[in-house]
Write a protein that holds these residues in place. Structure first.
Motif, PDB file in Angstrom:
ATOM      1  N   UNK A   3      47.317  35.998  50.033  1.00  0.00           N
ATOM      2  CA  UNK A   3      46.595  35.263  49.006  1.00  0.00           C
ATOM      3  C   UNK A   3      46.638  36.071  47.711  1.00  0.00           C
ATOM      4  N   UNK A   4      47.109  35.420  46.640  1.00  0.00           N
ATOM      5  CA  UNK A   4      47.169  36.059  45.326  1.00  0.00           C
ATOM      6  C   UNK A   4      46.328  35.247  44.353  1.00  0.00           C
ATOM      7  N   UNK A   5      45.848  35.911  43.281  1.00  0.00           N
ATOM      8  CA  UNK A   5      44.903  35.249  42.364  1.00  0.00           C
ATOM      9  C   UNK A   5      44.877  35.999  41.047  1.00  0.00           C
ATOM     10  N   UNK A   6      44.349  35.347  40.012  1.00  0.00           N
ATOM     11  CA  UNK A   6      44.056  36.057  38.779  1.00  0.00           C
ATOM     12  C   UNK A   6      43.033  37.134  39.041  1.00  0.00           C
ATOM     13  N   UNK A   7      43.195  38.251  38.382  1.00  0.00           N
ATOM     14  CA  UNK A   7      42.365  39.407  38.711  1.00  0.00           C
ATOM     15  C   UNK A   7      40.900  39.188  38.353  1.00  0.00           C
ATOM     16  N   UNK A   8      40.026  39.780  39.128  1.00  0.00           N
ATOM     17  CA  UNK A   8      38.591  39.709  38.879  1.00  0.00           C
ATOM     18  C   UNK A   8      38.045  41.041  38.382  1.00  0.00           C
ATOM     19  N   UNK A   9      38.913  42.039  38.182  1.00  0.00           N
ATOM     20  CA  UNK A   9      38.508  43.326  37.621  1.00  0.00           C
ATOM     21  C   UNK A   9      39.728  43.967  37.000  1.00  0.00           C
ATOM     22  N   UNK A  10      39.525  44.875  36.062  1.00  0.00           N
ATOM     23  CA  UNK A  10      40.635  45.589  35.439  1.00  0.00           C
ATOM     24  C   UNK A  10      40.843  46.967  36.049  1.00  0.00           C
ATOM     25  N   UNK A  11      40.109  47.299  37.103  1.00  0.00           N
ATOM     26  CA  UNK A  11      40.097  48.645  37.683  1.00  0.00           C
ATOM     27  C   UNK A  11      40.603  48.579  39.120  1.00  0.00           C
ATOM     28  N   UNK A  12      41.751  49.216  39.387  1.00  0.00           N
ATOM     29  CA  UNK A  12      42.351  49.145  40.714  1.00  0.00           C
ATOM     30  C   UNK A  12      41.491  49.813  41.771  1.00  0.00           C
ATOM     31  N   UNK A  13      40.587  50.708  41.385  1.00  0.00           N
ATOM     32  CA  UNK A  13      39.723  51.347  42.382  1.00  0.00           C
ATOM     33  C   UNK A  13      38.708  50.365  42.957  1.00  0.00           C
ATOM     34  N   UNK A  14      38.561  49.199  42.327  1.00  0.00           N
ATOM     35  CA  UNK A  14      37.534  48.244  42.736  1.00  0.00           C
ATOM     36  C   UNK A  14      38.078  47.109  43.608  1.00  0.00           C
ATOM     37  N   UNK A  15      39.368  47.110  43.935  1.00  0.00           N
ATOM     38  CA  UNK A  15      39.928  45.959  44.648  1.00  0.00           C
ATOM     39  C   UNK A  15      40.126  46.231  46.129  1.00  0.00           C
TER      40      UNK A  15
END
Length: 1740
Positions: free
Chosen positions: A1586-1598
């Motif tokens: 599943x791919x989507x528009x991002x919900x954060x700009x910080x990769x540590x939060x995904x």
């Protein structure tokens, strides 16, 4: 287009989802709400424009190419009238669109209210022009500005233009360049929420303010109309103000007078202007008030002769251009002023036409007004002008059988029950004209408040009963377009809890230089005020914000630079009362000025009443803290909790104090702290006044540099009992974790006033978060600092009082000018404990209290004494004596229990050390950490002198030398070998050389003309002694055979000359007995740094170079412990050490260290020779020329090289020379040296000083002081540094050519043929990569892209290793040496890679390493590290092995290690450490053997690079994938980069340890560098992508949103409960696959309930499904769920991973669960039913 590097990402391809990331794509309100903003309505072929890169918007071409120009008067001449445009739209039932390329003029001038037709939106593509005659309210659901909205001449005073936003629909902006008509799921659409005003590529030009009219001013004086009969206070009627302000005010305007009371953050006074007196510059209010105001004439500040600095501010709240948001509920609180007319419009609601009462009123704590009557019949009657619901809160204070009745139109509707102290709330529905009254008889009752519900807005939002989502105004993704917004009121704007929805917001605009936001007012904001996000160059000037929630004036994420905040006022900054995921969600967390990048300007602003903080320096990244502070000047903060704060967060620490100045601050009446300094230092507070704050300045955790407070007044209060201290600072000395020293503030010209004995002028305190040792640390030092005569009693004591500081704490304070001493003399305040006072002469100090003495005119010096190997815990006591007294110090009293802490007056002291059993221990050396010297100049020449009992005792003076006898001038002609040599250098050695400032002044310097040589010789002559010594060359570079001094002009001009190695074929001729001999071996110790004794414990032939300091050594020794000659201490301008042969008691040890005897010689001549061919121009004829074999040269990057060659055979001679010691008659030629395999010599010391318990960072804790015997210091040395002696170097291997096709590795390693060479490096012995990037002989990284594998080849003499694995990054700049210089890596951030790697192949000739398909991990970073296994690497321990932990941004040790942790022999594959500081680096293949020096298997602190002659590293990449992965079969996965891979355990315990990711690339993914996120979950034979528009700009939060503090960004736990757009699903589970879904994520670490608080379509509030709600801060169940809710044939869960924190069986599932109650797999507890549980996370 101009871009700053820090925000260059704004115009790159990664910005596609910046809005959705930061602006929190909103939930859909209610099941019936629409998603508004149709592409068909916004698209048009004539409206094309150039996108300013990806999703950045510029002007429409149809406007820029229009003829006439839309900005011209000619366009307005033929403009369409707005009334006609609206009528046409209404007839067609469409929305209103101002056509592109054309002009529309507003023709409403009679106060009309117009509700726009169609969907209610207004799209300004051309120009919408408002002339000054405009007078209209436009009701609209959404406004989009792609063209020009202009009010260039303002609006006439009597008119008003209002944009009133209403509606509950969620709107999207569709850029037609990217979105085709009808494509509702266009990936480039932007969610803009409810009631938006959006500027996208367009321009706003509103000039509705006179430049001469200030938005706010300060109160000069008040006028009165008598006194209050209630309390006797003066009744204020008028306010005297600046003429400019009065001239611009209008009758009926609203103004506010700010609170100026202690902690009165919400006690402001609003009024309506009744009249204006231009002659007296007075504004008079409707009615009068008994409130006391602070004016320029009287601000009620104790003991201040400049009261005009502290008046209330007066701000104009009215504007006649208004943007407002309509809300369903408008709460209005009925208030009656004490002495004003009951019909006063100040308190009367627009819902009420009349009020009569005979009650008196009293303020109560929450700001309402309480009405009371003590006897008789009382009543209140309210007549309503509009229909509403009236809610009365009534309280009975005392029961006397009275009746309290609430009536409507005379009929009783409610009666208050009998009883003491009861309250009831009664609601009454009323219509216009109704009268509601309250009556009571013969009792005491109170109307506590009357609240009215407005129903004038007809929109209803049942899911949002509080309706905290009003309108918002956003300039979005519009760079290089100048916006001008002046004289506008933003009322009832902002959407609480939704990021990006603010009253005025510049969002991700990049450069916006020239844009002006001026003279505006924000009132009643529901979230924030003026927000600058990802935007540069905006001026925010002379604005007002009043009654606002959340942070107010904002730079949002730290990327913003060059913005100016000038003369802005913020008053009554309230709690947000909602969760937006950022810091203003917290109680008391809102701040008036939120500053996230100090490269901006804040000038003349005032924070006048914040429930939290006035100004918060909150740096989002550590490196932001080191930026220069552009301007922070003349800012004020009052009546808040805290005025200025660096807490919590990264603090404010800068390297240069001149670049960080807080200048001209006015801080008063704050009930917590005036200025809170936290993790801060290196800046100045100047020219400031700090008054009547509970704590004036609090200093906590100043580490790198202290804080200077200068030219400042700190004033307490004689009447406020809440005042605690003027300056509060921590007297703790070290941090808990690493013993890092904390520094105290420096005071210069600071005056303290009005501290009355109950408060303290200067108060030390113990910070509970710091260690509790007894070390005093650096003192607080005050120069020209005064306590005036209003500082009384104990307030004058700057030390802890008896009750505050229990024994055995130690501390002291220096009053360098006597400004607050008991005697008026300078001196020291010292805690009265023998540890500090024993050596101070008796009677020279006077007791201040039972804990403290003051020592006038004293000069005290603080030392921390560190005997060598102190970390071994051997030294328990130190006895110090000065010949008269002695005292024993305990190491247990130090911060680490291993050193000694002393404070001493002038004198000479000798120390002796003892172990736990009382046995004397003689340390090899002792190092001293001398703390801050006394500030008084008179103390400089009287400091203490310490000496220590060591292996060699230093005599009080050097032995008497025999009378001076000169050497025969022709002595060199008598040495047969000398005739074969040419002179390279000749030097007359000065007595006080200072070679750190410049190279030696050689009288002969032929080094540049030297040809190749194989032998080097030195001749030293000291009065009548001489020595000649020749040897096989230890370098082929003639620039490095001179004095190895510290100046950059010495040596090769790049790196200091460092040689510490074996010498062969030595010949010595000397007249000093015992030196002469031929063909012997020895060693050389050439370096410019400090050194410590080697394994013998004494200075001699085996010293240890510390690679720090500036002492210097030029010594050559013979193998039997004999020094041939020594020249030391040549860098700093002090007397040098010189000697031939062993020193025999002069200085310390046999090598003349600290002899300081150069001035005892008249002749000090040094000559350096080589056996090179004759130079072109010879400057000496002393020696004959000879031809010799040329030595093999080494790589230019190698600092230290052992050269092996055959020596030429000198001609035999037995002639007598007549010298005291004749030269040898023959010289035999030794056989050629063999090339044995490298055998590192084990380090004779037990451990280096850096090893401590429990997790030492492998970096020397402080530079080792230089050895010296000046009166100010003892002979000081460092603890030994590992120093393996290199064996003879094997024959060098042929260097690999740069052409990879001829790379010898290709024939050695078959796998390498699929790889391309990126880097080739000959590793220096002592790399200094802090100063420069590696000198790669091949560097192809800029030509490399699209690789999937990385490989490293390391060759060390006859050992090699090849290791390859799946790529841990796609950036070739980050796969080389991860050095500290910013030229390494991507040039912006230092490379830190600490993660698992997969499909590891190893091939090596070192036993046990080779294998394929292994799992491993890399540890690449430029910082220090410790041995704790915080990443939970499999099989790693707390030793220095394959599971260490980086100490981010601390130190420069450096690690480049690759390890195996599964599938083969576990441990190190290769290691290259300690590569930044110019010291001998660590190198090794495989696990380090036990007989090699170092700390553990990963070669840390081996310092063995010099033992290898071949040190070659190569780095390769390949685009050949190792294996086909599932994601490679999914087309939607193309272009995605792997961030995390995780094998999910059955019972995860992520509350106590973070997930053990097998891949973790999050640290290498920059913020804002991705626009989409994807997840791949495999459960046995089922999978879903599943791919989507991002919900954060910080990769540590995904990743997994777990409870452990190391999850997420390490600061805040990840909570995401929001919609996501453009969801694509690929799965082998039936029904899931599809594209373009609208979805939502539910990521949090807490418990949750089934309530559908976000209104997710199709979700239930009674079933756990795709619409649950987190219970923030409660429990640790955890949810990681992705769902789809619209846009396809499927609705529900895509995947779920729940219950992952506390060790229970986790919940896992793909698709909806079979349970009708738990569709999202909650409490399934089924993880153990799957054998495969693999989760991967990707970004694009």
């Amino acid at each position: 287009m101009r871009f700053h590097p820090i925000v260059s990402f704004l115009l790159s391809s990664v910005t596609a989802a910046a809005a959705s990331a930061d602006d929190a794509t909103p939930a859909i309100a209610g099941g019936s709400a629409n998603l508004r903003g149709t592409p068909a309505l916004l698209a048009g072929g004539d409206d094309d424009r150039s996108l300013m890169e990806m999703d950045m918007y510029g002007p429409l071409h149809c406007n820029t190419n229009a003829v006439p120009s839309i900005s011209s008067e000619e366009c307005l001449t033929g403009a369409t009238l707005l009334s006609s445009l609206i009528a046409a739209a209404a007839a067609a039932s469409t929305n209103v669109i101002v056509p592109c390329g054309s002009c529309v003029k507003v023709d409403y001038n009679n106060g009309s209210t117009i509700t726009l037709p169609g969907d209610g939106s207004l799209n300004i593509k051309g120009r919408l022009h408002f002339p000054p005659t405009s007078d209209v309210t436009l009701n609209s659901t959404a406004i989009f500005i792609e063209g020009l909205l202009d009010i260039p001449q303002g609006i006439y005073d009597e008119n008003e233009v209002k944009f009133s936003l209403y509606g509950q629909d969620e709107w999207y902006y569709y850029p037609h360049e990217k979105c085709t008509a009808g494509d509702l799921h266009c990936m480039h659409k932007k969610a803009v929420g409810k009631k938006p005003v959006v500027v996208a590529g367009g321009t706003v030009d509103i000039r509705n303010a006179d430049a001469s009219c200030p938005s706010w001013t300060t109160l000069k004086e008040v006028t009165t109309v008598g006194t209050s009969p209630t309390n006797g206070n003066t009744l204020t009627k008028g306010f005297v103000l600046d003429q400019d302000f009065v001239n611009c005010a209008r009758v009926n305007d609203k103004i506010v007078v700010t609170s100026n009371t202690y902690a009165g953050w919400n006690e402001h006074f609003e009024l309506k202007i009744e009249s204006i007196n231009q002659a007296t510059n007075t504004i008079e209010m409707v009615g009068s008030t008994d409130k006391i105001f602070a004016t320029q004439a009287s601000s009620n500040i104790d003991n201040d002769d400049e009261e005009h600095l502290f008046p209330s501010e007066v701000a104009l709240l009215s504007r006649n251009v208004i943007f407002e948001g309509q809300r369903q509920f408008k709460k209005e609180y009925f208030k009656i002023s004490r002495e004003s007319d009951v019909n006063d419009m100040q308190w009367k609601s627009d819902l009420v036409s009349d009020v009569t009462t005979d009650f008196s009123s009293t303020d109560i704590s929450n700001g309402f007004v309480q009405f009371t009557k003590s006897s008789g019949v009382g009543s209140i009657e309210v007549t309503y002008a509009q229909a509403t619901k009236s809610t009365w809160l009534i309280g009975r204070i005392q029961d006397s059988n009275c009746k309290v009745q609430l009536k409507k139109n005379g009929a009783v509707v409610n009666t208050l029950p009998r009883g003491n102290f009861i309250t009831r709330t009664f609601a009454v529905d009323v219509q216009a004209g109704d009268v509601v009254s309250l009556t009571e008889d013969s009792c005491m009752a109170a109307v506590i408040s009357i609240e009215h519900e407005s129903i004038r807005m007809m929109d209803v939002d049942n899911t949002d009963p509080e309706d905290i989502h009003a309108a918002h105004f956003m300039v979005m993704h519009t760079p290089d377009v100048v916006q001008r917004i002046e004289g506008v009121q933003f009322d009832n704007m902002g959407q609480a809890g939704r990021l990006g929805r603010y009253p005025l917001h510049f969002h991700m605009c990049g450069d916006s230089y020239g844009s002006i936001v001026s003279k505006n007012v924000v009132t009643n904001s529901l979230q924030r005020c003026f927000v600058i996000h990802g935007t540069n160059g905006v001026t925010i000037d002379d604005n007002v914000a009043y009654k606002t929630r959340g942070h107010c004036y904002v730079t949002e994420d730290g990327s913003e630079i060059d913005n100016t905040f000038r003369h802005n006022l913020g008053a009554e900054t309230m709690d947000l009362n909602a969760d937006n995921g950022q810091s203003d969600s917290n109680v008391d967390g809102s701040v008036t000025f939120w500053m996230r990048n100090i490269k901006n300007h804040w000038i003349d602003n005032v924070a006048a009443g914040s429930k939290g903080v006035g100004y918060w320096f909150d740096m989002p990244k550590k490196y932001f803290v080191l930026n220069p502070l552009y301007t922070f000047k003349n800012n004020a903060a009052h009546s808040s909790a805290t005025g200025v704060s660096m807490y919590p967060g990264m603090g404010l620490t800068v390297a240069n104090k001149d670049s960080a100045v807080l200048d001209g601050l006015r801080i008063w009446n704050n009930n917590m702290v005036g200025i809170m300094m936290f993790f801060s230092g290196g800046y100045k507070i100047l020219n400031s006044v700090i008054v009547n704050n509970k704590v004036g300045i609090q200093d906590t955790f100043a580490k790198e540099q202290s804080i200077l407070i200068k030219d400042t007044r700190i004033i307490g209060s004689s009447s406020n009992p809440s005042i605690d201290a003027g300056l509060l600072y921590t007297y703790n000395n070290q941090m808990w974790t690493n013993g890092q020293e904390l520094l105290k503030p420096e005071l210069n010209n600071v005056t303290f006033s009005s501290f009355n004995g109950n408060s303290r002028a200067i108060k030390p305190y113990r910070e509970i978060f710091l260690e509790t040792s007894k070390v005093m640390g650096q003192p607080l030092v005050a120069v020209d600092t005064v306590f005036d005569d209003t500082v009384l009693g104990n307030s004058r004591i700057p030390m802890p009082l008896a009750a505050e500081l229990p024994n055995p704490w130690t501390m002291y304070v220096e009053d360098a000018s006597g400004g607050f001493s008991p005697t008026g003399q300078p001196g020291f305040w010292v805690k009265n404990t023998p540890r500090l006072t024993h050596f101070i002469p008796q009677g020279s100090c006077a007791a201040v209290d039972s804990q403290t003495v003051f020592c006038p005119n004293a000069c005290l010096q603080h030392f921390l004494v560190n005997p060598q190997n102190f970390h071994l815990g051997l030294y328990k006591r130190m006895k110090l004596t000065n010949g008269v007294k002695s005292f024993e110090y305990l190491s247990a009293d130090s911060w680490n229990g291993q050193t000694f802490d002393v404070l001493l007056p002038p004198g000479t002291y000798v120390a002796t050390f003892f172990d736990a059993n009382g046995n004397k221990i003689i340390p090899p050396s002792v190092a001293i950490d001398k703390k801050k010297e006394p500030a008084r100049d008179s103390c400089a020449s009287t400091l203490p002198w310490l000496s220590f009992e060591s292996d060699t005792f230093r005599p009080t003076q050097a032995p008497t030398r025999p009378p001076f006898v000169s050497v025969d001038a022709n002595v060199l002609d008598t040495i047969p070998e000398a005739s074969d040599y040419q002179i390279a250098y000749e030097l007359d050695i000065p007595t006080n050389p200072a070679y750190q400032s410049g190279r030696p002044l050689y009288s002969v310097d032929n080094h540049e003309s030297m040809s190749a040589f194989s032998r080097v010789a030195y001749y030293l002559e000291l009065d009548g002694d001489y020595v000649w010594i020749s040897m096989d060359a230890f370098t082929t570079d003639a620039s490095k055979i001179g004095v190895p001094c510290l100046s950059s002009e010495c040596g090769d001009g790049m790196m200091p000359s460092i040689f510490q190695q074996q010498l062969n074929n030595i010949n010595v001729v000397s007249n000093v007995a015992g030196l002469s001999g031929d063909g012997v071996s020895g060693n050389i110790e050439f370096w410019p740094y400090n050194y410590s004794p080697g394994s013998t414990g004494s200075f001699g032939t085996n010293d240890a170079n510390t690679h720090s300091g500036n002492f210097g050594s030029m010594q050559i020794h013979l193998s039997l412990g004999r020094t041939v000659f020594a020249f030391n201490h040549f860098n700093v301008g002090e007397v040098a050490d010189l000697g031939i042969g062993n020193s025999n008691g002069v200085g310390f040890g046999s090598d003349w260290s600290l002899a300081e005897n150069a001035d005892s010689y008249q002749v000090r001549t040094l000559k350096v020779f080589t056996n090179a061919q004759s130079p072109t121009t010879s400057t000496s004829s002393t020696l004959a020329s000879t031809t010799t074999d040329q030595a093999t040269t080494t790589s230019a990057t190698t600092t230290t090289t052992v050269i092996q060659t055959s020596s030429p055979t000198p001609a035999p001679s037995n002639a007598s020379t007549g010298q005291p010691t004749p030269p040898p008659s023959t010289v035999s030629t030794p056989p050629p040296s063999e090339n044995p395999t490298k055998q590192p010599t084990p380090n004779p010391t037990t451990q280096p000083t850096e090893q401590s318990t429990p997790n030492p960072t492998p970096q020397p804790t402080s530079p080792t002081p230089a050895p010296t015997n000046k009166p100010t210091n003892a002979p000081i040395t460092a603890a030994p540094t590992p120093n393996p002696t290199p064996s003879p170097t094997p024959a060098p291997t042929e260097a690999a050519p740069s052409d990879s096709d001829s790379d010898p590795v290709k024939s050695l390693i078959p796998e390498s043929n699929d790889y391309d060479l990126v880097y080739d490096l000959d590793i220096p012995v002592s790399p200094a990569y802090s100063n420069a990037k590696p000198l790669y002989s091949v560097d192809n990284h800029q030509q490399v892209s699209g690789f999937t594998r990385i490989a490293y080849y390391l060759e060390l003499d006859n050992e090699y290793v090849w290791v390859s694995f799946d790529a841990f990054t796609t950036d070739a700049s980050k796969i080389g040496v991860p050095c500290h210089n910013l030229g390494c890596g991507d040039g912006q951030t230092r490379t830190v890679i600490q993660q698992m790697v997969t499909n590891v192949n190893v091939e090596s000739n070192v036993d046990g390493l080779s294998g394929t398909g292994l799992s491993g991990n890399v540890e690449f970073w430029p910082f220090n590290y410790h041995s704790a296994n915080e990443k939970n690497i499999p099989s790693a321990t707390s030793a220095w092995d394959h599971g260490d932990t980086v100490s981010l941004n601390q130190g420069t040790f450096g690690s480049m290690q690759v390890h195996i942790n599964g599938g083969g022999n576990v441990g190190t594959v290769f290691a290259f450490n300690h590569f930044n500081d110019g010291v001998v680096s660590d190198l090794g293949i495989g696990n380090k053997p036990g007989n090699v020096a170092g700390l553990g298997p990963d070669w840390s602190f081996s310092q063995n690079a010099g033992s290898y002659s071949v040190r070659k590293m190569k780095v390769y990449v390949s685009d050949v994938p190792q294996d086909n992965t599932l994601e490679s079969t999914i087309s939607d996965a193309d272009g995605y980069n792997l961030v995390y891979a995780l094998d999910i355990p059955i019972k995860p315990v992520y509350a106590t340890a973070p997930p053990a990711y097998t891949v973790d690339n999050s640290a290498s993914i920059p913020d804002f560098s991705f626009t989409r996120v994807a997840y791949l979950l495999e459960l046995d034979d089922k999978y879903v992508w599943v791919s989507m528009g991002t919900f954060t700009d910080d990769a540590s939060q995904i990743g997994v949103p777990c409870m452990h503090p190391q999850c997420g960004d390490g600061h805040l736990r990840s909570v995401y409960n929001q919609l996501v757009a453009n969801v694509n699903v690929v799965s082998n589970v039936d029904g899931l696959s599809g594209n373009g879904y609208l979805g939502n994520v539910e990521f949090w670490p807490y418990n949750y309930n089934a309530g559908n608080s976000k209104g997710i379509p199709g979700a239930s509030s009674s079933v756990f499904d795709w619409g649950d709600s987190p219970e923030i801060g409660i429990g640790a169940f955890g949810s990681m769920q992705v769902h789809v809710n619209q846009g396809g044939n499927y609705q529900g869960t895509i995947f779920a991973f729940n219950r992952f924190n506390e060790g229970h069986s986790a919940d896992l599932g793909i698709g909806n669960a079979p349970s009708s109650t738990f569709k999202d797999w909650s409490i399934a507890g089924n993880a153990g039913s799957y054998s495969v549980r693999t989760l991967k996370v990707f970004v694009k």
